[in-house]
Enzyme design. Structure first.
Site, PDB file in Angstrom:
ATOM      1  N   CYS A  13      48.528 -16.372  -7.916  1.00  0.00           N
ATOM      2  CA  CYS A  13      49.787 -15.747  -8.346  1.00  0.00           C
ATOM      3  C   CYS A  13      50.730 -16.710  -9.046  1.00  0.00           C
ATOM      4  O   CYS A  13      51.024 -16.547 -10.225  1.00  0.00           O
ATOM      5  CB  CYS A  13      50.514 -15.145  -7.140  1.00  0.00           C
ATOM      6  SG  CYS A  13      49.782 -13.601  -6.574  1.00  0.00           S
ATOM      7  N   ILE A  14      51.206 -17.706  -8.314  1.00  0.00           N
ATOM      8  CA  ILE A  14      52.351 -18.488  -8.782  1.00  0.00           C
ATOM      9  C   ILE A  14      52.071 -19.228 -10.108  1.00  0.00           C
ATOM     10  O   ILE A  14      52.927 -19.272 -10.975  1.00  0.00           O
ATOM     11  CB  ILE A  14      52.850 -19.479  -7.691  1.00  0.00           C
ATOM     12  CG1 ILE A  14      52.982 -18.776  -6.338  1.00  0.00           C
ATOM     13  CG2 ILE A  14      54.172 -20.108  -8.077  1.00  0.00           C
ATOM     14  CD1 ILE A  14      54.016 -17.705  -6.245  1.00  0.00           C
TER      15      ILE A  14
END
Length: 437
Positions: free
Chosen positions: A274-275
């Site tokens: 994600c990040i």
């Protein structure tokens, strides 16, 4: 009850609905287990025959998910398959497929599009399709809607389309699929009602929003918030280091403020699915609207530079010992992207290993969660995890602490490593052979 919406909601509320989960990885597998636990029949679909065979044999391939749970699921009706035509059996189809970046750091939507194309011939009246993969605002409307309707079905009338972003946090003992609130956006109000019915049994709190775009943007905001704050603290780490200040001491002290401050800690770069990826989904889509997301892109630049910063600190440390990085033996501790998991996606440790190797050093790794370096899309090392002993630690010119797993014996490492490059702030007391990175 001839209305397809009412029929489907009744099936979901009474648990008569069959749940189809497409993509059985870190998101799909916990979701399958949750629906199975509460009494739904679940069908799992994946393009990876090996995963399907493992699950049908009652074996888990994700460390924090015990095989006993998979056995229990198979005994109570769960089956996995690579046959996409079987999606016709499912009343709900939940897509949990990867959305990586390509080499130009642009969204790679091929998994979402190819999966939807594979499902398309087998969709029927009375189904709900829910996308959980993180993506840019507009994906559900632009990519799924026309494909779902291609065979004559009408979204909002006899088939339903939902976006509900996954919020899994592998290895976090404080949360599980059930306890993490679920954001749900529908393509139409009817779709949203079906989406609420789909998730309300499985998740304690469902959070409806006005559209699929709002749900897509919600997920991006969550992850961009984290990426930007980590970028900020990584930049401050470099400034603090030049000034002879320990940034971890500073963050700990700032965290005592009971309002207006959330502690984020620096590290060797961003990892996970994600990040490091999601901010670029928004920056890419924003260009279509003539916007340049400078704040987000700047934090991305800072975070992507961290592996090189760590290797620079390693070179400085070796230099102090009268050694060059070339021909040195370097052990990287922890190659999963975060502590206490076996998840390797986008791990900055792997980039650190590649940079060390490119400088002519011999690189090895130790990770109790990753016994053999796995097959990855872009990276490959023919390596197995080194067991940490006094002798093995002493045989390396330096160790780089990249992921601070609880299973590491940090005292043993401190006693026997010649040089430690600590990118996680594990060692707080200043010591001659430990370098903060």
């Amino acid at each position: 009850m001839s209305n397809p919406q009412d029929v489907l909601i009744h099936k979901l509320q009474s648990k008569e609905a069959v749940i189809g989960i497409v993509g059985l990885g870190y998101v799909g597998l916990p979701l399958m287990l949750r629906y199975n636990d509460i009494g739904f029949r679940v069908l799992g679909i994946d393009i990876d025959q090996e995963k399907v065979d493992h699950l049908n044999a009652g074996k888990s391939y994700i460390e924090h998910i015990p095989s006993a749970k998979v056995v229990k699921a198979t005994q109570s009706g769960f089956a996995a398959t690579t046959d996409f035509s079987r999606v016709a059996e499912a009343d709900a189809i939940i897509l949990c497929v990867p959305t990586p970046l390509n080499k130009y750091r642009e969204p790679d939507m091929s998994f979402v599009i190819n999966t939807t194309e594979a499902l398309k011939p087998h969709l029927r009246e009375g189904q709900v399709v829910s996308l959980e993969s993180t993506t840019y605002p507009g994906t559900t409307e632009e990519e799924l809607l026309p494909r779902v309707q291609d065979g004559g079905l009408a979204v909002g009338k006899n088939i339903f389309l939902v976006y509900s972003p996954e919020r899994e946090d592998p290895g976090n003992p404080d949360f599980e699929t059930r306890t993490i609130p679920k954001v749900v956006g529908g393509q139409t109000p009817a779709c949203r009602e079906v989406g609420i019915a789909l998730y309300s049994h499985a998740i304690d709190q469902v959070v409806p929003v006005s559209s699929t775009k709002a749900a897509e943007m919600t997920k991006l905001l969550e992850n961009i918030h984290r990426a930007v704050n980590i970028g900020l603290v990584n930049e401050m780490k470099i400034v603090a280091d030049r000034m002879g200040i320990d940034i971890f001491e500073v963050v700990d002290a700032a965290a005592t403020k009971p309002f207006g401050f959330t502690p984020y800690y620096p590290g060797p770069g961003l990892g996970g699915h994600c990040i490091p990826i999601d901010p670029f989904y928004l920056t890419w889509k924003a260009r279509e609207y003539g916007l340049h997301t400078r704040f987000i892109e700047l934090s991305g630049e800072v975070n992507r530079a961290m592996p090189e910063y760590v290797v620079g600190k390693l070179m400085d440390g070796l230099n102090e010992h009268g050694k060059a990085l070339k021909k040195s033996r370097v052990l990287v501790l922890g190659i999963a992207y975060k502590k206490n998991v076996d998840d390797m996606r986008e791990s900055p440790s792997v980039e650190i290993m590649e940079l060390i190797q490119a400088k002519g050093a011999e690189v090895a790794y130790s990770d109790p969660h990753v016994p053999v370096f796995p097959k990855m899309r872009e990276h490959h090392f023919e390596l197995a995890s080194v067991e940490l002993t006094a002798e093995s630690l002493a045989s390396f010119d330096a160790v780089v602490l990249a992921t601070d797993h609880d299973r590491f014996d940090f005292e043993l490492i401190q006693q026997h490593a010649k040089l430690i490059v600590d990118s996680r702030g594990t060692y707080r007391e200043p010591t001659a052979h430990i370098i903060k990175a």
